[in-house]
Design an enzyme around this catalytic site. Structure first.
Site, PDB file in Angstrom:
ATOM      1  N   TYR A  26       0.853  -1.190   0.000  1.00  0.00           N
ATOM      2  CA  TYR A  26       0.000   0.000   0.000  1.00  0.00           C
ATOM      3  C   TYR A  26       0.888   1.240   0.000  1.00  0.00           C
ATOM      4  O   TYR A  26       1.572   1.531   0.979  1.00  0.00           O
ATOM      5  CB  TYR A  26      -0.909   0.035   1.230  1.00  0.00           C
TER       6      TYR A  26
ATOM      7  N   GLY B 133     -18.735   0.487  -3.720  1.00  0.00           N
ATOM      8  CA  GLY B 133     -19.662   1.615  -3.737  1.00  0.00           C
ATOM      9  C   GLY B 133     -21.010   1.318  -4.348  1.00  0.00           C
ATOM     10  O   GLY B 133     -21.910   2.168  -4.313  1.00  0.00           O
TER      11      GLY B 133
ATOM     12  N   SER C 125     -23.726   1.771  -1.832  1.00  0.00           N
ATOM     13  CA  SER C 125     -23.711   3.032  -1.078  1.00  0.00           C
ATOM     14  C   SER C 125     -24.973   3.862  -1.285  1.00  0.00           C
ATOM     15  O   SER C 125     -25.291   4.741  -0.492  1.00  0.00           O
ATOM     16  CB  SER C 125     -22.496   3.878  -1.471  1.00  0.00           C
TER      17      SER C 125
END
Length: 323
Positions: free
Chosen positions: A61, A212, A215
């Site tokens: 990351y 998402g 969402s």
């Protein structure tokens, strides 16, 4: 905010928070801009203050940036944090180019991670996935050696099959399985999740909103530069169909006084005492709503509506792993 409940990782394993903090978004992973580091550190510290002790990262990351950031955030309060590190993915110029799970590489990776994190022992260490290039015996056996050396406390695995999970657990007790799991991605319920339950392995469930999709904020079509255009579930008629399913979630959220995202997280945590929703955050403002999601209760009728609407195969397009 409410007190965070605990979950046990593995048989006789460590007790950690039922809600996990995914730290990936605190670094530039795919070549984008780096979030506000001061705010990210403040978010980790406030999460710890609120009882969220499970911090999830990967040595890839931000090319190590994420581990260094966590190291700064936990300085002086190491005992408050349980640190989970994934390894093995190789990136170049922000592009994934493959895996390196050779024993010599694993021994190298762990030392870099310990240095960047500023700690002596990683609480949970796990290959980010298995690619078949190295036998599972060599991978898990090498990490088991790191446990004996005191560099690792517990072993986890990520994005693997039920057969691989059983094989890994036969080599050394596996504490946790990290896998994508949501209302829109329920394929693990067929064999992987039952295997984890049978073996007493904790499940760290990421992608609770399915990139998402759940969402409630998406509209069709997506903007041309949206990375999700590469995924089949977000393309043209698939997305239109899938958003019709999400409308059911939106209406239920409206009736209950929560957001669709909160309900998506709550559904995951309701799937078993051994399951932890892992939620990515990089701002303190996100903490209250995500912690509140852990207190949501569904009636049997509501759970039936969600499970029926989002039955396996109800979402068109590839699964999280298949894209």
């Amino acid at each position: 905010m409410s007190e965070i409940k605990k979950i046990q990782l593995g048989q006789n394993g460590p007790m950690v928070s039922k809600l996990g903090l995914g730290c990936m978004r605190m670094s530039s992973v795919w070549g984008g801009s780096t979030p506000d580091e001061a705010e990210s550190i403040a978010t980790i510290r406030q999460a710890l203050d609120n009882g969220i002790n499970f911090l999830n990262t990967g040595d890839f990351y931000g090319a190590g940036h994420n581990e260094m950031l966590i190291g700064k955030a936990i300085k002086g309060r190491r005992d408050d944090a349980f640190i989970s590190v994934k390894f093995g993915a190789i990136f170049h110029n922000g592009q994934w180019i493959g895996m390196d799970l050779r024993p010599v590489a694993i021994k190298n990776f762990v030392n870099y991670s310990l240095t960047r994190l500023g700690i002596e022992t990683i609480d949970l260490y796990q290959p980010s996935r298995m690619d078949g290039s190295v036998p599972i015996e060599d991978i898990i056996g090498t990490i088991a050696g790191l446990v004996e050396e005191g560099k690792v406390r517990h072993i986890g695995v990520s994005e693997i099959t039920s057969d691989q999970l059983r094989k890994a657990n036969n080599i050394y007790p596996i504490s946790a399985l990290e896998i994508g799991y949501s209302l829109a991605d329920r394929q693990i319920e067929e064999d992987l999740l039952p295997a984890a339950r049978e073996l007493g392995i904790g499940v760290i469930a990421f992608a609770n909103t399915a990139e998402g999709l759940l969402s409630g904020d998406l509209q069709s079509p997506l903007s041309e530069n949206d990375y999700r255009n590469h995924f089949s579930r977000f393309k043209s008629e698939n997305l239109i169909h899938n958003l019709e399913k999400v409308e059911v979630l939106k209406q239920m959220a409206l009736r209950k006084g929560f957001t669709p995202t909160q309900l998506a997280i709550a559904w995951v945590k309701e799937q078993g005492k051994n399951i932890m929703p892992l939620v990515s955050m990089s701002r303190r403002s996100r903490l209250p709503e995500n912690i509140s999601a852990m207190e949501i209760i569904f009636t049997p009728e509501e759970m039936n509506i969600l499970n029926t609407t989002f039955a396996i195969g109800a979402i068109k397009g590839g699964t999280y792993l298949q894209r």
